[in-house]
Design a protein around this motif. Structure first.
Motif, PDB file in Angstrom:
ATOM      1  N   ASP A  66       0.620  -6.001   4.759  1.00  0.00           N
ATOM      2  CA  ASP A  66       1.764  -6.236   6.008  1.00  0.00           C
ATOM      3  C   ASP A  66       3.020  -5.870   6.014  1.00  0.00           C
ATOM      4  N   PRO A  67       4.111  -4.813   6.225  1.00  0.00           N
ATOM      5  CA  PRO A  67       4.866  -4.479   5.992  1.00  0.00           C
ATOM      6  C   PRO A  67       6.140  -5.296   6.705  1.00  0.00           C
ATOM      7  N   ALA A  68       5.378  -6.091   7.752  1.00  0.00           N
ATOM      8  CA  ALA A  68       5.707  -8.015   8.259  1.00  0.00           C
ATOM      9  C   ALA A  68       6.072  -9.000   7.387  1.00  0.00           C
ATOM     10  N   THR A  69       5.144  -8.623   6.124  1.00  0.00           N
ATOM     11  CA  THR A  69       5.686  -9.518   5.084  1.00  0.00           C
ATOM     12  C   THR A  69       7.104  -9.795   4.100  1.00  0.00           C
ATOM     13  N   LYS A  70       7.149  -8.413   4.599  1.00  0.00           N
ATOM     14  CA  LYS A  70       8.443  -8.103   3.322  1.00  0.00           C
ATOM     15  C   LYS A  70       8.191  -8.073   1.789  1.00  0.00           C
ATOM     16  N   SER A  71       7.171  -8.136   2.371  1.00  0.00           N
ATOM     17  CA  SER A  71       6.786  -8.404  -0.020  1.00  0.00           C
ATOM     18  C   SER A  71       7.020  -7.231  -0.700  1.00  0.00           C
ATOM     19  N   PRO A  72       8.235  -7.994  -1.802  1.00  0.00           N
ATOM     20  CA  PRO A  72       8.439  -6.826  -2.920  1.00  0.00           C
ATOM     21  C   PRO A  72       7.827  -6.838  -3.534  1.00  0.00           C
ATOM     22  N   LEU A  73       6.021  -6.886  -3.435  1.00  0.00           N
ATOM     23  CA  LEU A  73       5.364  -6.962  -4.513  1.00  0.00           C
ATOM     24  C   LEU A  73       3.838  -5.929  -3.510  1.00  0.00           C
ATOM     25  N   ALA A  74       4.464  -5.472  -2.437  1.00  0.00           N
ATOM     26  CA  ALA A  74       2.773  -4.725  -1.914  1.00  0.00           C
ATOM     27  C   ALA A  74       2.898  -3.271  -2.203  1.00  0.00           C
ATOM     28  N   ALA A  75       4.159  -2.937  -2.573  1.00  0.00           N
ATOM     29  CA  ALA A  75       4.521  -1.593  -2.932  1.00  0.00           C
ATOM     30  C   ALA A  75       4.363  -1.166  -4.337  1.00  0.00           C
ATOM     31  N   SER A  76       3.754  -2.388  -5.064  1.00  0.00           N
ATOM     32  CA  SER A  76       3.503  -2.457  -6.616  1.00  0.00           C
ATOM     33  C   SER A  76       2.224  -2.488  -6.945  1.00  0.00           C
ATOM     34  N   TYR A  77       2.370  -3.890  -6.633  1.00  0.00           N
ATOM     35  CA  TYR A  77       0.729  -5.023  -6.907  1.00  0.00           C
ATOM     36  C   TYR A  77      -0.540  -4.291  -5.585  1.00  0.00           C
ATOM     37  N   ILE A  78       0.438  -4.765  -5.153  1.00  0.00           N
ATOM     38  CA  ILE A  78      -1.769  -4.517  -3.664  1.00  0.00           C
ATOM     39  C   ILE A  78      -1.394  -2.862  -3.139  1.00  0.00           C
ATOM     40  N   ALA A  79      -0.326  -1.659  -3.920  1.00  0.00           N
ATOM     41  CA  ALA A  79      -0.269  -0.862  -2.595  1.00  0.00           C
ATOM     42  C   ALA A  79      -1.613   0.138  -3.220  1.00  0.00           C
ATOM     43  N   PRO A  80      -2.522   0.446  -4.121  1.00  0.00           N
ATOM     44  CA  PRO A  80      -3.505   0.923  -4.454  1.00  0.00           C
ATOM     45  C   PRO A  80      -4.717   0.755  -2.978  1.00  0.00           C
ATOM     46  N   TYR A  81      -4.013  -1.008  -2.589  1.00  0.00           N
ATOM     47  CA  TYR A  81      -5.596  -1.466  -1.693  1.00  0.00           C
ATOM     48  C   TYR A  81      -5.634  -0.611   0.420  1.00  0.00           C
ATOM     49  N   LYS A  82      -7.351  -0.303   0.251  1.00  0.00           N
ATOM     50  CA  LYS A  82      -6.712   0.625   1.546  1.00  0.00           C
ATOM     51  C   LYS A  82      -6.943  -0.405   2.401  1.00  0.00           C
ATOM     52  N   ASP A  83      -8.682  -0.653   2.200  1.00  0.00           N
ATOM     53  CA  ASP A  83      -9.324  -1.583   3.766  1.00  0.00           C
ATOM     54  C   ASP A  83     -10.668  -2.582   3.111  1.00  0.00           C
ATOM     55  N   SER A  84     -11.194  -3.342   3.930  1.00  0.00           N
ATOM     56  CA  SER A  84     -12.293  -4.637   2.734  1.00  0.00           C
ATOM     57  C   SER A  84     -13.039  -4.790   4.084  1.00  0.00           C
ATOM     58  N   GLU A  85     -14.582  -5.262   3.628  1.00  0.00           N
ATOM     59  CA  GLU A  85     -15.586  -5.152   4.239  1.00  0.00           C
ATOM     60  C   GLU A  85     -15.967  -6.539   4.562  1.00  0.00           C
TER      61      GLU A  85
END
Length: 543
Positions: free
Chosen positions: A131-150
Protein backbone atom coordinates in the motif's frame (compact mmCIF):
# COMPACT_ATOMS: atom_id res chain seq x y z
CA UNK A 1 31.34 -16.49 0.55
CA UNK A 2 28.46 -18.89 0.01
CA UNK A 3 25.01 -18.36 1.45
CA UNK A 4 25.61 -21.36 3.70
CA UNK A 5 28.80 -19.93 5.13
CA UNK A 6 27.22 -16.51 5.61
CA UNK A 7 24.25 -17.87 7.48
CA UNK A 8 26.40 -20.08 9.67
CA UNK A 9 28.48 -17.09 10.71
CA UNK A 10 25.45 -14.95 11.46
CA UNK A 11 23.79 -17.52 13.70
CA UNK A 12 26.81 -17.94 15.97
CA UNK A 13 25.64 -16.73 19.39
CA UNK A 14 27.47 -13.76 20.79
CA UNK A 15 28.40 -15.93 23.75
CA UNK A 16 30.32 -18.65 21.92
CA UNK A 17 33.63 -16.80 21.81
CA UNK A 18 34.47 -18.23 18.36
CA UNK A 19 34.37 -14.80 16.80
CA UNK A 20 33.79 -12.85 19.94
CA UNK A 21 37.37 -11.83 20.63
CA UNK A 22 36.75 -12.28 24.33
CA UNK A 23 40.04 -10.78 25.41
CA UNK A 24 42.34 -11.75 28.24
CA UNK A 25 39.72 -13.72 30.11
CA UNK A 26 39.14 -16.09 27.18
CA UNK A 27 35.73 -17.44 26.23
CA UNK A 28 34.84 -19.21 29.49
CA UNK A 29 32.99 -16.30 31.03
CA UNK A 30 30.84 -15.94 27.93
CA UNK A 31 29.76 -19.56 27.50
CA UNK A 32 26.10 -20.45 28.04
CA UNK A 33 26.96 -23.15 30.57
CA UNK A 34 24.24 -24.26 32.95
CA UNK A 35 20.50 -24.02 32.79
CA UNK A 36 19.07 -20.77 31.38
CA UNK A 37 17.47 -18.59 34.01
CA UNK A 38 14.23 -16.69 33.62
CA UNK A 39 13.87 -13.07 34.63
CA UNK A 40 15.54 -9.73 34.34
CA UNK A 41 15.37 -6.92 31.81
CA UNK A 42 18.16 -6.69 29.27
CA UNK A 43 19.25 -3.15 28.41
CA UNK A 44 20.81 -2.61 24.97
CA UNK A 45 22.54 0.65 24.06
CA UNK A 46 21.72 1.50 20.44
CA UNK A 47 23.34 4.19 18.33
CA UNK A 48 21.53 7.36 17.36
CA UNK A 49 19.75 6.00 14.29
CA UNK A 50 16.38 5.95 16.03
CA UNK A 51 13.66 4.72 13.67
CA UNK A 52 11.15 7.40 12.68
CA UNK A 53 8.45 4.71 12.69
CA UNK A 54 8.12 1.29 14.33
CA UNK A 55 5.99 -0.22 11.59
CA UNK A 56 8.43 -2.83 10.20
CA UNK A 57 6.95 -2.38 6.72
CA UNK A 58 7.62 1.35 6.75
CA UNK A 59 11.06 1.31 8.30
CA UNK A 60 14.41 1.09 6.51
CA UNK A 61 16.74 2.35 9.25
CA UNK A 62 19.65 0.27 10.53
CA UNK A 63 17.91 0.03 13.89
CA UNK A 64 14.65 -1.10 12.33
CA UNK A 65 14.95 -4.83 12.98
CA UNK A 66 16.30 -4.27 16.50
CA UNK A 67 13.22 -2.24 17.31
CA UNK A 68 10.61 -4.43 15.58
CA UNK A 69 11.92 -8.03 15.67
CA UNK A 70 11.05 -8.42 19.38
CA UNK A 71 7.41 -7.69 18.49
CA UNK A 72 6.89 -9.32 15.10
CA UNK A 73 7.55 -12.82 13.73
CA UNK A 74 8.46 -13.56 10.13
CA UNK A 75 6.72 -15.84 7.69
CA UNK A 76 9.85 -17.99 7.23
CA UNK A 77 13.27 -18.40 8.84
CA UNK A 78 16.62 -18.11 7.07
CA UNK A 79 18.50 -20.99 8.72
CA UNK A 80 22.15 -21.54 9.63
CA UNK A 81 22.63 -23.93 6.70
CA UNK A 82 21.42 -21.32 4.23
CA UNK A 83 18.01 -22.88 3.66
CA UNK A 84 14.58 -21.40 4.26
CA UNK A 85 12.82 -23.08 7.16
CA UNK A 86 9.24 -22.87 8.54
CA UNK A 87 8.14 -20.27 11.05
CA UNK A 88 4.69 -18.73 10.71
CA UNK A 89 4.39 -20.75 7.51
CA UNK A 90 4.61 -24.52 8.01
CA UNK A 91 5.27 -25.25 4.32
CA UNK A 92 5.03 -23.78 0.84
CA UNK A 93 4.98 -24.76 -2.81
CA UNK A 94 6.37 -22.75 -5.73
CA UNK A 95 4.97 -23.17 -9.21
CA UNK A 96 7.27 -24.19 -12.04
CA UNK A 97 7.14 -20.73 -13.60
CA UNK A 98 8.01 -19.07 -10.28
CA UNK A 99 4.87 -16.92 -10.32
CA UNK A 100 2.81 -18.63 -7.61
CA UNK A 101 3.68 -19.37 -3.96
CA UNK A 102 1.18 -21.37 -1.92
CA UNK A 103 1.74 -21.09 1.83
CA UNK A 104 0.36 -23.49 4.46
CA UNK A 105 0.31 -21.53 7.70
CA UNK A 106 1.06 -22.50 11.28
CA UNK A 107 -2.05 -22.82 13.43
CA UNK A 108 -2.53 -21.64 17.01
CA UNK A 109 -0.68 -18.33 16.63
CA UNK A 110 -2.23 -15.19 18.12
CA UNK A 111 -1.26 -11.57 17.90
CA UNK A 112 -0.86 -9.49 21.05
CA UNK A 113 -4.36 -8.02 20.58
CA UNK A 114 -5.96 -11.45 20.27
CA UNK A 115 -6.26 -11.42 16.48
CA UNK A 116 -5.75 -14.84 14.87
CA UNK A 117 -2.93 -15.64 12.47
CA UNK A 118 -4.42 -17.15 9.33
CA UNK A 119 -4.47 -16.78 5.55
CA UNK A 120 -6.49 -13.58 5.71
CA UNK A 121 -3.94 -12.13 8.15
CA UNK A 122 -1.07 -12.88 5.77
CA UNK A 123 -2.96 -11.38 2.84
CA UNK A 124 -3.65 -8.26 4.89
CA UNK A 125 0.06 -7.93 5.68
CA UNK A 126 1.08 -8.26 2.03
CA UNK A 127 -1.44 -5.61 1.05
CA UNK A 128 -0.15 -3.34 3.82
CA UNK A 129 3.44 -3.76 2.62
CA UNK A 130 2.35 -2.86 -0.91
CA UNK A 131 0.00 0.00 0.00
CA UNK A 132 1.46 3.41 -0.99
CA UNK A 133 -0.07 4.82 2.20
CA UNK A 134 2.43 2.77 4.20
CA UNK A 135 5.16 4.88 2.59
CA UNK A 136 7.43 1.87 2.64
CA UNK A 137 10.90 2.44 1.17
CA UNK A 138 11.02 -1.34 0.83
CA UNK A 139 7.80 -1.81 -1.13
CA UNK A 140 9.33 -0.62 -4.38
CA UNK A 141 12.05 -3.23 -4.13
CA UNK A 142 11.27 -6.25 -1.96
CA UNK A 143 7.53 -6.46 -2.63
CA UNK A 144 7.43 -4.96 -6.12
CA UNK A 145 6.75 -8.34 -7.81
CA UNK A 146 3.77 -9.08 -5.50
CA UNK A 147 0.55 -8.87 -7.53
CA UNK A 148 -2.23 -10.30 -5.37
CA UNK A 149 -3.20 -13.29 -3.26
CA UNK A 150 -6.14 -15.65 -2.81
CA UNK A 151 -7.39 -17.21 0.42
CA UNK A 152 -7.75 -20.92 -0.41
CA UNK A 153 -8.88 -21.88 3.09
CA UNK A 154 -8.37 -20.59 6.63
CA UNK A 155 -4.68 -21.55 6.69
CA UNK A 156 -3.72 -21.61 3.00
CA UNK A 157 -2.83 -18.54 0.93
CA UNK A 158 -1.94 -18.55 -2.77
CA UNK A 159 0.33 -15.61 -3.65
CA UNK A 160 0.73 -14.44 -7.25
CA UNK A 161 3.75 -12.51 -8.51
CA UNK A 162 3.85 -10.36 -11.62
CA UNK A 163 7.26 -11.77 -12.53
CA UNK A 164 9.52 -14.52 -11.18
CA UNK A 165 11.49 -13.37 -8.15
CA UNK A 166 14.05 -15.89 -6.92
CA UNK A 167 14.92 -14.03 -3.65
CA UNK A 168 11.24 -13.82 -2.55
CA UNK A 169 11.54 -16.28 0.35
CA UNK A 170 14.93 -14.87 1.39
CA UNK A 171 13.58 -11.38 1.88
CA UNK A 172 10.43 -12.64 3.63
CA UNK A 173 12.74 -13.91 6.39
CA UNK A 174 13.93 -10.37 7.18
CA UNK A 175 12.57 -8.48 10.17
CA UNK A 176 11.57 -5.61 7.89
CA UNK A 177 8.78 -7.86 6.59
CA UNK A 178 7.59 -9.15 9.96
CA UNK A 179 3.88 -9.73 10.52
CA UNK A 180 1.61 -7.13 12.13
CA UNK A 181 -1.87 -7.71 13.57
CA UNK A 182 -4.45 -7.68 10.76
CA UNK A 183 -6.91 -6.09 13.18
CA UNK A 184 -4.54 -3.16 13.71
CA UNK A 185 -3.85 -2.82 9.98
CA UNK A 186 -7.57 -2.72 9.16
CA UNK A 187 -8.94 -0.76 12.12
CA UNK A 188 -6.13 1.55 13.25
CA UNK A 189 -3.26 1.63 10.73
CA UNK A 190 -2.30 5.11 11.94
CA UNK A 191 -1.23 3.59 15.29
CA UNK A 192 1.31 1.09 13.92
CA UNK A 193 4.22 3.55 13.79
CA UNK A 194 3.85 4.45 17.45
CA UNK A 195 2.64 1.12 18.86
CA UNK A 196 3.15 -1.96 16.64
CA UNK A 197 1.16 -5.08 17.51
CA UNK A 198 2.73 -8.35 16.41
CA UNK A 199 2.82 -11.99 17.47
CA UNK A 200 6.42 -12.03 18.67
CA UNK A 201 8.09 -13.10 21.94
CA UNK A 202 7.92 -9.55 23.31
CA UNK A 203 5.01 -7.13 23.58
CA UNK A 204 5.56 -3.45 22.84
CA UNK A 205 5.20 -1.38 26.00
CA UNK A 206 6.43 2.18 25.56
CA UNK A 207 8.41 4.43 23.21
CA UNK A 208 9.93 7.57 24.70
CA UNK A 209 11.26 9.32 21.62
CA UNK A 210 14.91 10.20 21.79
CA UNK A 211 15.40 7.98 24.80
CA UNK A 212 14.21 4.37 24.72
CA UNK A 213 11.78 1.67 23.67
CA UNK A 214 10.64 -0.94 26.19
CA UNK A 215 9.03 -4.35 25.79
CA UNK A 216 7.69 -7.03 28.13
CA UNK A 217 7.66 -10.80 27.66
CA UNK A 218 4.72 -12.39 25.81
CA UNK A 219 3.69 -15.16 28.26
CA UNK A 220 1.65 -17.00 25.60
CA UNK A 221 4.44 -17.27 23.03
CA UNK A 222 5.03 -20.82 21.79
CA UNK A 223 5.74 -20.64 18.05
CA UNK A 224 9.37 -19.61 17.69
CA UNK A 225 11.42 -20.90 14.75
CA UNK A 226 12.56 -24.50 15.06
CA UNK A 227 16.18 -23.33 14.86
CA UNK A 228 15.84 -21.57 18.21
CA UNK A 229 17.50 -23.12 21.27
CA UNK A 230 14.28 -23.40 23.27
CA UNK A 231 10.50 -23.35 22.98
CA UNK A 232 7.87 -21.38 24.85
CA UNK A 233 8.13 -17.80 26.12
CA UNK A 234 11.37 -15.81 26.09
CA UNK A 235 13.59 -16.08 29.18
CA UNK A 236 13.84 -12.32 29.74
CA UNK A 237 11.07 -10.50 31.61
CA UNK A 238 11.68 -7.47 29.47
CA UNK A 239 13.86 -5.64 27.01
CA UNK A 240 14.89 -1.99 26.90
CA UNK A 241 16.56 -0.36 23.92
CA UNK A 242 18.23 2.94 24.82
CA UNK A 243 19.30 5.36 22.13
CA UNK A 244 22.79 6.56 23.00
CA UNK A 245 23.90 8.75 20.13
CA UNK A 246 27.40 9.63 21.25
CA UNK A 247 29.98 6.86 20.78
CA UNK A 248 31.75 7.68 24.04
CA UNK A 249 28.48 7.67 25.96
CA UNK A 250 27.50 4.30 24.54
CA UNK A 251 30.85 2.68 25.31
CA UNK A 252 31.05 4.17 28.80
CA UNK A 253 27.54 2.89 29.56
CA UNK A 254 28.74 -0.64 28.75
CA UNK A 255 32.03 -0.34 30.63
CA UNK A 256 30.27 0.96 33.74
CA UNK A 257 27.56 -1.70 33.63
CA UNK A 258 24.78 0.81 33.01
CA UNK A 259 23.73 -1.28 29.98
CA UNK A 260 24.20 -4.99 29.35
CA UNK A 261 25.20 -4.69 25.69
CA UNK A 262 25.81 -2.10 22.98
CA UNK A 263 25.16 -2.27 19.27
CA UNK A 264 27.54 -0.68 16.74
CA UNK A 265 30.52 -0.66 19.09
CA UNK A 266 32.63 2.45 18.28
CA UNK A 267 35.68 1.30 16.30
CA UNK A 268 38.03 3.24 18.56
CA UNK A 269 36.86 1.11 21.52
CA UNK A 270 36.99 -2.35 19.93
CA UNK A 271 40.48 -3.21 21.16
CA UNK A 272 39.58 -2.07 24.68
CA UNK A 273 36.55 -4.36 24.64
CA UNK A 274 38.63 -7.31 23.46
CA UNK A 275 41.15 -6.69 26.22
CA UNK A 276 38.51 -6.54 28.95
CA UNK A 277 37.96 -9.97 30.57
CA UNK A 278 34.45 -8.96 31.64
CA UNK A 279 33.28 -8.17 28.11
CA UNK A 280 32.60 -10.16 24.97
CA UNK A 281 32.66 -8.98 21.37
CA UNK A 282 31.42 -10.14 18.00
CA UNK A 283 31.27 -8.46 14.62
CA UNK A 284 29.94 -9.63 11.29
CA UNK A 285 29.89 -7.81 7.97
CA UNK A 286 26.38 -6.95 6.96
CA UNK A 287 25.46 -8.38 3.55
CA UNK A 288 24.18 -6.06 0.85
CA UNK A 289 25.64 -2.82 -0.52
CA UNK A 290 28.69 -1.28 1.17
CA UNK A 291 28.69 2.22 2.58
CA UNK A 292 29.21 4.37 -0.48
CA UNK A 293 28.95 7.83 -1.96
CA UNK A 294 26.61 7.53 -4.94
CA UNK A 295 27.16 9.77 -7.97
CA UNK A 296 24.14 11.13 -9.84
CA UNK A 297 24.67 9.74 -13.33
CA UNK A 298 21.64 11.55 -14.73
CA UNK A 299 23.10 15.05 -14.83
CA UNK A 300 26.46 16.83 -15.21
CA UNK A 301 29.16 16.39 -14.18
CA UNK A 302 28.67 12.70 -13.34
CA UNK A 303 26.65 11.87 -16.45
CA UNK A 304 30.13 11.48 -17.99
CA UNK A 305 31.54 8.06 -17.07
CA UNK A 306 35.11 9.37 -17.35
CA UNK A 307 34.44 12.00 -14.69
CA UNK A 308 33.00 9.30 -12.40
CA UNK A 309 35.98 7.02 -13.05
CA UNK A 310 38.34 9.93 -12.37
CA UNK A 311 36.84 10.68 -8.96
CA UNK A 312 36.89 7.01 -8.03
CA UNK A 313 40.59 6.76 -8.95
CA UNK A 314 41.44 9.98 -7.10
CA UNK A 315 40.21 8.84 -3.68
CA UNK A 316 42.57 6.81 -1.49
CA UNK A 317 39.79 4.68 -0.05
CA UNK A 318 42.09 2.33 1.86
CA UNK A 319 43.78 5.14 3.80
CA UNK A 320 40.48 6.87 4.50
CA UNK A 321 38.72 3.74 5.76
CA UNK A 322 41.69 2.64 7.85
CA UNK A 323 41.88 6.07 9.46
CA UNK A 324 38.21 6.61 10.29
CA UNK A 325 37.73 3.03 11.58
CA UNK A 326 40.99 2.66 13.51
CA UNK A 327 41.79 -0.25 11.21
CA UNK A 328 38.55 -2.11 12.04
CA UNK A 329 36.64 -1.93 8.73
CA UNK A 330 37.12 -3.83 5.48
CA UNK A 331 37.61 -1.70 2.37
CA UNK A 332 34.86 -2.51 -0.12
CA UNK A 333 36.00 -4.13 -3.34
CA UNK A 334 32.88 -3.44 -5.37
CA UNK A 335 29.17 -2.86 -5.11
CA UNK A 336 28.18 -5.72 -2.83
CA UNK A 337 29.84 -6.59 0.46
CA UNK A 338 32.13 -9.59 0.90
CA UNK A 339 29.51 -11.36 3.04
CA UNK A 340 26.75 -11.20 0.44
CA UNK A 341 25.69 -14.43 -1.29
CA UNK A 342 26.69 -13.84 -4.91
CA UNK A 343 29.68 -11.59 -4.13
CA UNK A 344 32.13 -11.75 -7.05
CA UNK A 345 35.37 -12.31 -5.12
CA UNK A 346 37.34 -12.62 -8.37
CA UNK A 347 36.80 -8.92 -9.08
CA UNK A 348 38.56 -7.77 -5.89
CA UNK A 349 41.37 -5.31 -6.49
CA UNK A 350 39.86 -3.73 -9.60
CA UNK A 351 39.46 -0.32 -7.96
CA UNK A 352 42.90 1.27 -7.68
CA UNK A 353 44.03 4.56 -6.18
CA UNK A 354 45.68 6.33 -9.12
CA UNK A 355 45.64 10.18 -9.13
CA UNK A 356 47.64 10.27 -12.40
CA UNK A 357 44.99 8.15 -14.11
CA UNK A 358 42.31 10.40 -12.65
CA UNK A 359 43.92 13.50 -14.13
CA UNK A 360 44.28 11.81 -17.52
CA UNK A 361 40.60 10.81 -17.53
CA UNK A 362 39.52 14.39 -16.83
CA UNK A 363 41.74 15.58 -19.68
CA UNK A 364 40.06 13.04 -21.98
CA UNK A 365 36.65 14.27 -20.80
CA UNK A 366 37.55 17.78 -21.96
CA UNK A 367 38.17 19.34 -18.57
CA UNK A 368 41.63 20.61 -19.52
CA UNK A 369 41.62 24.23 -18.40
CA UNK A 370 41.86 25.43 -14.79
CA UNK A 371 40.72 28.59 -13.03
CA UNK A 372 42.71 30.60 -10.51
CA UNK A 373 41.64 28.19 -7.72
CA UNK A 374 42.94 25.15 -9.59
CA UNK A 375 39.42 23.88 -10.41
CA UNK A 376 39.04 22.46 -13.90
CA UNK A 377 36.82 24.23 -16.39
CA UNK A 378 35.21 23.47 -19.74
CA UNK A 379 33.28 25.90 -21.92
CA UNK A 380 33.58 28.46 -19.12
CA UNK A 381 32.01 26.20 -16.47
CA UNK A 382 33.72 24.96 -13.33
CA UNK A 383 33.82 21.23 -12.58
CA UNK A 384 31.58 21.41 -9.52
CA UNK A 385 29.58 18.71 -7.71
CA UNK A 386 27.00 19.42 -4.99
CA UNK A 387 26.77 17.04 -2.05
CA UNK A 388 23.79 17.89 0.23
CA UNK A 389 23.95 16.16 3.60
CA UNK A 390 21.77 16.06 6.70
CA UNK A 391 22.58 18.20 9.73
CA UNK A 392 22.98 15.01 11.80
CA UNK A 393 25.28 13.38 9.24
CA UNK A 394 27.28 10.67 11.09
CA UNK A 395 30.72 11.89 12.15
CA UNK A 396 32.54 9.07 10.35
CA UNK A 397 30.80 9.82 7.07
CA UNK A 398 31.56 13.50 7.47
CA UNK A 399 35.24 12.65 7.84
CA UNK A 400 35.03 10.59 4.66
CA UNK A 401 33.23 13.42 2.87
CA UNK A 402 35.85 15.99 3.86
CA UNK A 403 38.71 13.73 2.79
CA UNK A 404 36.95 12.92 -0.49
CA UNK A 405 36.46 16.64 -1.05
CA UNK A 406 40.18 17.21 -0.53
CA UNK A 407 41.17 14.38 -2.88
CA UNK A 408 38.80 15.70 -5.56
CA UNK A 409 40.22 19.19 -5.28
CA UNK A 410 43.72 17.88 -5.97
CA UNK A 411 42.60 16.74 -9.43
CA UNK A 412 40.49 19.86 -10.04
CA UNK A 413 36.97 18.85 -8.93
CA UNK A 414 35.14 21.18 -6.57
CA UNK A 415 32.83 19.17 -4.26
CA UNK A 416 30.61 21.53 -2.31
CA UNK A 417 29.21 20.07 0.93
CA UNK A 418 25.79 21.51 1.75
CA UNK A 419 23.53 21.18 4.81
CA UNK A 420 20.05 22.26 3.69
CA UNK A 421 17.01 22.10 6.00
CA UNK A 422 15.53 18.62 6.40
CA UNK A 423 12.49 19.22 4.18
CA UNK A 424 14.63 20.73 1.43
CA UNK A 425 16.98 17.77 1.66
CA UNK A 426 14.06 15.35 1.27
CA UNK A 427 12.61 17.29 -1.65
CA UNK A 428 15.95 17.43 -3.44
CA UNK A 429 16.48 13.72 -2.90
CA UNK A 430 13.12 12.89 -4.49
CA UNK A 431 13.73 15.25 -7.42
CA UNK A 432 17.31 14.08 -8.04
CA UNK A 433 18.62 17.57 -7.28
CA UNK A 434 22.07 16.52 -6.09
CA UNK A 435 25.34 15.28 -7.52
CA UNK A 436 26.38 13.06 -4.63
CA UNK A 437 24.60 11.26 -1.81
CA UNK A 438 25.59 8.58 0.68
CA UNK A 439 24.33 5.43 2.33
CA UNK A 440 24.26 1.65 2.28
CA UNK A 441 21.62 -1.04 1.90
CA UNK A 442 21.84 -4.23 3.94
CA UNK A 443 20.04 -7.32 2.65
CA UNK A 444 20.72 -11.06 2.47
CA UNK A 445 20.85 -11.36 -1.31
CA UNK A 446 22.82 -9.94 -4.23
CA UNK A 447 19.47 -8.68 -5.50
CA UNK A 448 20.63 -5.52 -3.73
CA UNK A 449 22.17 -4.71 -7.13
CA UNK A 450 18.68 -4.59 -8.66
CA UNK A 451 17.47 -2.45 -5.76
CA UNK A 452 20.31 0.05 -6.17
CA UNK A 453 21.05 0.05 -9.90
CA UNK A 454 18.05 -1.11 -11.96
CA UNK A 455 16.57 1.74 -13.98
CA UNK A 456 13.17 0.55 -12.69
CA UNK A 457 14.21 1.84 -9.26
CA UNK A 458 14.82 5.45 -10.24
CA UNK A 459 12.39 7.58 -8.25
CA UNK A 460 9.52 9.05 -10.24
CA UNK A 461 6.35 10.92 -9.30
CA UNK A 462 4.55 7.56 -9.16
CA UNK A 463 7.15 5.40 -7.47
CA UNK A 464 9.90 5.86 -4.91
CA UNK A 465 12.95 3.79 -5.75
CA UNK A 466 16.39 3.30 -4.26
CA UNK A 467 18.50 3.85 -7.39
CA UNK A 468 19.86 7.14 -6.09
CA UNK A 469 22.72 7.01 -8.61
CA UNK A 470 19.91 7.23 -11.20
CA UNK A 471 21.85 4.80 -13.32
CA UNK A 472 20.16 3.65 -16.52
CA UNK A 473 22.22 1.02 -18.30
CA UNK A 474 20.62 -1.58 -20.57
CA UNK A 475 23.30 -4.19 -19.86
CA UNK A 476 22.95 -3.88 -16.08
CA UNK A 477 19.15 -3.93 -16.37
CA UNK A 478 19.16 -7.07 -18.50
CA UNK A 479 21.60 -8.96 -16.27
CA UNK A 480 19.70 -8.13 -13.10
CA UNK A 481 16.32 -9.01 -14.57
CA UNK A 482 17.78 -12.37 -15.66
CA UNK A 483 19.17 -12.92 -12.16
CA UNK A 484 15.75 -12.37 -10.60
CA UNK A 485 14.23 -15.04 -12.84
CA UNK A 486 17.04 -17.62 -12.58
CA UNK A 487 17.30 -20.27 -9.88
CA UNK A 488 21.13 -20.08 -9.87
CA UNK A 489 21.98 -16.48 -10.84
CA UNK A 490 25.70 -16.45 -9.94
CA UNK A 491 26.87 -15.75 -13.50
CA UNK A 492 24.46 -12.87 -14.00
CA UNK A 493 25.46 -11.30 -10.69
CA UNK A 494 29.17 -11.67 -11.54
CA UNK A 495 28.70 -9.95 -14.90
CA UNK A 496 26.60 -7.20 -13.36
CA UNK A 497 29.28 -6.48 -10.75
CA UNK A 498 31.95 -6.32 -13.46
CA UNK A 499 29.83 -3.94 -15.52
CA UNK A 500 29.24 -1.67 -12.52
CA UNK A 501 32.98 -1.46 -11.90
CA UNK A 502 33.27 -0.06 -15.43
CA UNK A 503 30.39 2.38 -14.99
CA UNK A 504 31.53 3.66 -11.54
CA UNK A 505 28.11 4.88 -10.31
CA UNK A 506 29.45 5.18 -6.76
CA UNK A 507 32.55 5.30 -4.59
CA UNK A 508 32.31 2.20 -2.36
CA UNK A 509 34.17 2.75 0.91
CA UNK A 510 33.68 -0.04 3.43
CA UNK A 511 31.79 -3.23 4.12
CA UNK A 512 29.58 -2.22 7.00
CA UNK A 513 30.12 -4.29 10.16
CA UNK A 514 27.69 -5.04 12.98
CA UNK A 515 29.98 -4.97 16.05
CA UNK A 516 28.22 -5.87 19.30
CA UNK A 517 29.82 -5.81 22.75
CA UNK A 518 28.25 -7.22 25.88
CA UNK A 519 28.69 -7.97 29.56
CA UNK A 520 29.47 -11.67 29.97
CA UNK A 521 26.45 -12.12 32.21
CA UNK A 522 24.49 -11.89 28.92
CA UNK A 523 24.06 -15.40 27.53
CA UNK A 524 22.89 -16.66 24.17
CA UNK A 525 22.44 -13.29 22.53
CA UNK A 526 22.58 -13.98 18.80
CA UNK A 527 22.22 -12.38 15.39
CA UNK A 528 19.25 -13.21 13.19
CA UNK A 529 20.67 -14.91 10.09
CA UNK A 530 18.42 -13.16 7.54
CA UNK A 531 19.69 -9.76 8.62
CA UNK A 532 22.50 -9.43 11.17
CA UNK A 533 20.60 -7.79 13.96
CA UNK A 534 20.61 -8.73 17.68
CA UNK A 535 17.92 -11.32 18.47
CA UNK A 536 16.72 -11.75 22.04
CA UNK A 537 14.41 -14.79 22.09
CA UNK A 538 17.01 -17.26 23.48
CA UNK A 539 18.86 -14.65 25.55
CA UNK A 540 19.07 -14.88 29.34
CA UNK A 541 20.88 -13.08 32.11
CA UNK A 542 23.21 -14.96 34.44
CA UNK A 543 22.64 -12.86 37.55
Amino acid sequence: MTKQTLAALLLIPLTTGLLAGCGAGGAAGAQSDGTPKRGGTLVLGENGQEPPCLDPHGNASSDGPVSTVPVSDSLVWFDADGTIKPWLADSWEVSGDGLTYTFKLHQGVKFHDGAVWNAEALKTNFEHMKDPATKSPLAASYIAPYKDSEVVDDYTLKVSLSSPYTPFLDILAQGYLGMISPKQIKEAPQTICEHPIGSGPFVFERWTRGQSITYRRNPDYNWGPKSAKHTGPAYLDGLEIRFLTEDATRYNALASGEVHAIDFTPPQNVEDVKANPDLGFLSVVRPGHPMAFWLNTARPPFDDVKVRQALLAAVDRESIVKGISFGQYEVAQGFVTSSTPGYAAGLAGRIAYDPAKAAKLLDEAGWTAKDKDGIRTKDGKRLTAYFPIAANFPAQRMQIAVQTQAAARKIGIDIQLQTPPEQELTDRSLKGDYDMTSGLWATNTADVLWIQYSSKNITTDERRGQNVARLSDATVDDLLEQARRTENPAEQYNQAQARLLELAPAIPFYNDPRPVSYQKKVRDLAFTPAYPSPWFYDTWLDQ
